[in-house]
Write a protein that holds these residues in place. Structure first.
Motif, PDB file in Angstrom:
ATOM      1  N   HIS A 390      -3.154  -4.757   6.261  1.00 21.60           N
ATOM      2  CA  HIS A 390      -2.516  -4.824   4.608  1.00 21.60           C
ATOM      3  C   HIS A 390      -4.125  -4.386   3.869  1.00 21.60           C
ATOM      4  O   HIS A 390      -4.177  -3.605   3.073  1.00 21.60           O
ATOM      5  CB  HIS A 390      -2.087  -6.063   4.570  1.00 21.60           C
ATOM      6  N   HIS A 394      -5.494  -1.193   1.460  1.00 21.42           N
ATOM      7  CA  HIS A 394      -6.186  -1.228   0.159  1.00 21.42           C
ATOM      8  C   HIS A 394      -7.640  -0.248   0.454  1.00 21.42           C
ATOM      9  O   HIS A 394      -7.991   0.332  -0.605  1.00 21.42           O
ATOM     10  CB  HIS A 394      -6.509  -2.732  -0.091  1.00 21.42           C
ATOM     11  N   GLU A 417      -0.027  -2.119  -4.556  1.00 18.27           N
ATOM     12  CA  GLU A 417       0.155  -2.489  -3.256  1.00 18.27           C
ATOM     13  C   GLU A 417       0.700  -1.535  -2.321  1.00 18.27           C
ATOM     14  O   GLU A 417       1.169  -1.625  -1.163  1.00 18.27           O
ATOM     15  CB  GLU A 417       1.102  -3.708  -3.051  1.00 18.27           C
ATOM     16  N   SER A 420      -1.579  -0.585   0.701  1.00 17.48           N
ATOM     17  CA  SER A 420      -1.674  -2.041   1.711  1.00 17.48           C
ATOM     18  C   SER A 420      -0.386  -2.019   2.529  1.00 17.48           C
ATOM     19  O   SER A 420      -0.214  -2.437   3.587  1.00 17.48           O
ATOM     20  CB  SER A 420      -1.980  -3.106   0.929  1.00 17.48           C
TER      21      SER A 420
HETATM   22 ZN   LIG Z   1      -2.632  -6.567  -1.163  1.00 15.89          ZN
END
Ligand SMILES: [Zn+2]
Length: 606
Positions: A390, A394, A417, A420
């Motif tokens: 995750h 990013h 998001e 991620s």
């Molecule tokens: Zn995140």
């Protein structure tokens, strides 16, 4: 000292790309330079943006660029101080640096604020003609975004007054809520002893295998909340009323309008998405029936929702996590693998568990001129592999968007998001493919499905409740019964007859912090997760042609509104068929879980 026994011992980040140490003289020199430039900036630009003649495109462009350069330099110091503090929160030198940089940052922000205010003060006609100038094209989105709230600002005197009064108004109620919920004690008997648990400890018990323990945790949770029902109801009542008053004064057409503006999305698009989510509640009801059978129950109770199923997840060392992630990313794109390798090889990750280190996990992408850093607390658990994936997602986004300038770098909440969750999905898929033990595969699948439900379906339920609460409040003060009715109605549409809701669940709305601190925050979770599920579906359907477009999306950073950036990927998020792709992906996971559990592959239609 690193904790012995974790395979991530010794995996620490190297922050020397930023500064050498907390007492590096270049820190003070950078801050001095920022102050000098900020003062020169004020002398040069104050009064030149908002004036009758309006600035030339060139003057505005130069101003924006200089502002960006100052903020970039300041960001470098701020990031360093923040990362150093996160690496050892107990160290006094780091605390002091962090605080000093924060104070100087606020001071500089105040000195520079006039520029933005003057830009906001400029009449629409003048601003629009400037925005059409080709020279300003690289900053058009940034400049437009700043003006979004213009129509809803009050006079400076009114804003200042509100700001002060909010301390004893809405912010006071927010504090009351935070202090009340964190002081609550939930007495629970385990191993023959009654202990007072906190709210989060009590909620964590809902993931335990022991059903009786889950039931007791659920009972004590709602018992204690009910006892504080008056304070929780009045707090929420006051805050919703405050919002309604402010919406009228700030000329917002409806209670969600302010949130939509900051999310760069409009009401129609959000409504279409929520409607598609509701039309797919049947997928969840179907899964709940499967889960009841897996747990040997005639029907699921609410507190069985997150009970573990399948085999225990095996351990995974940090080295193995690295291999898994690189293989999964590499199968998607060699670029992904190459970028991710750098994070490991060049020490951009701090993974070991240390006393004083910041908990949880995050990725910090300070600016396009630098590279991202990742912090996590790696415990050799297979779930932690997904956490690293995750944060690396990013990190990939931050690295790939480095062609953008600072003001075009970050994305709004709705798409922040994307990379991620996509990265997490790549690794989940890889793990599932590699895993041979059907019990572990089932555990992996059910974990993923339940995460998706919690993000997509439950957040839809929360949003529907909130909408109903605002509608009801227009008719007068909340009562505990009225809120319970709105809450249970929204929940029953989702759980239907597949899950039994306990009597105390009427207080289920009362401890959710988003309702108190950031109204209508929850639909961004639905948007973010569904977007990735749908993109993943596109990847599965289109293969190589999708990959190039996806990489281009990451490279675009925050240079345009999400709608425009996603359009380049061929996504129209106003089209219900797009959101349905996300649910097709969830349904595919449920079908896989059913097959593993020896169930027929037939699913009830959504
Ligand atoms: Zn995140």
């Amino acid at each position: 000292m690193p904790r012995q026994g974790s395979s991530a011992a010794g995996i620490t980040w190297d922050l020397t790309d930023l500064f050498a140490s907390h007492d590096d003289p270049r820190i003070e020199a950078t801050l001095d330079e920022c102050r000098r430039r900020a003062d020169a900036f004020a002398v040069r630009y104050r009064g030149t943006i908002h004036w009758a003649g309006s600035p030339s495109a060139e003057a505005l462009l130069n101003g924006v660029k200089e502002l960006e350069a100052i903020q970039e330099a300041l960001g470098r110091v701020g990031t360093y101080a923040g990362l150093l503090y996160a690496s050892d929160t107990g160290r006094i030198e780091y605390q002091n640096l962090q605080q000093r940089v924060e104070e100087q940052g606020t001071d500089l922000a105040n000195r520079l604020l006039f520029f933005e205010l003057e830009w906001l003060g400029l009449e629409d006609g003048a601003a629009q003609s400037l925005l059409r100038e080709p020279a300003l094209a690289p900053y058009r989105h940034y400049l437009e975004t700043l003006r979004r709230f213009r129509l809803h600002k009050l006079s400076e005197a009114e804003e200042r007054l509100l700001n002060e009064k909010d301390n004893t108004g809405r912010r006071a109620f927010g504090r009351l809520f935070a202090e009340l919920t964190s002081s609550l004690a939930f007495p629970l008997e385990t191993d023959g002893q009654v202990r007072d648990l906190t709210l989060s400890e009590t909620l964590a018990l809902l993931y335990q295998p022991d059903r009786a323990l889950r039931r007791r945790a659920s009972e004590v949770l709602f018992d204690v909340l009910a006892r504080h029902g008056l304070a929780l109801t009045v707090t929420y009542d006051t805050l919703v009323q405050d919002h309604l008053v402010m919406d009228r004064l700030r000329r917002y057409p409806h209670p969600m309008a302010e949130r939509h503006l900051s999310n760069e999305i409009d009401h129609e698009a959000v409504e279409r998405m929520l409607e598609v989510a509701e039309a797919n509640y049947g997928i969840a009801q179907d899964y709940f029936a499967l889960k009841a059978r897996l747990l040997g129950l005639p029907r699921l109770a609410l507190y069985d929702q997150y009970a573990p199923v399948g085999g225990p997840l095996p351990a995974c060392t940090f080295d193995r996590a690295r291999e898994v992630i690189l293989a999964a990313f590499g199968a998607f794109s060699p670029v992904f693998r190459e970028v991710a390798e750098q994070f490991f090889a060049r020490q951009w990750i701090d993974a070991e568990i240390r006393k004083g280190k910041h908990g949880g996990a995050f990725c910090s992408s300070p600016s396009p001129a630098l590279h991202p850093y990742i912090l996590c607390n790696y415990t050799d658990n297979l779930r932690d592999v997904m956490t690293v994936a995750h944060e690396l997602g990013h990190g990939l986004h931050g690295w790939m968007a480095r062609k953008q300038t600072t003001f075009n770098y970050d994305t709004p909440l709705t798409t922040a998001e994307t990379a991620s969750v996509f990265g997490e999905f790549l690794v989940f898929d890889h793990l599932l493919r590699e895993e041979q033990d059907p019990a572990v595969r089932l555990a992996l699948l059910c974990g993923k499905i339940e995460d998706a439900f919690a993000t997509v379906f439950r957040q839809t339920v929360l949003t529907r409740f909130e909408q109903e609460a605002f509608t009801r409040r227009k008719g007068g003060r909340f009562t505990a019964d009225g809120l319970a009715q709105a809450w249970l109605t929204a929940n029953r549409r989702y759980y239907a007859d597949a899950v039994e809701l306990p009597e105390g669940y009427r207080w289920g709305w009362s401890y959710i912090p988003h309702f108190i601190h950031t109204r209508f925050y929850c639909y961004a979770y639905v948007f973010g997760e569904l977007l990735v599920l749908a993109l993943y579906r596109m990847y599965r359907e289109e293969g190589a042609t999708f990959i190039a477009r996806y990489l281009a999306l990451l490279e675009a950073g925050g240079s345009d509104a999400p709608e425009a950036l996603l359009a380049r990927l061929g996504v129209d998020f106003r089209d219900p068929a797009f959101w349905q792709k996300g649910f097709d992906e969830i349904r595919r996971l449920v079908t896989q879980a059913k097959a593993l559990a020896g169930e027929p592959r037939v699913l009830r239609a959504g």
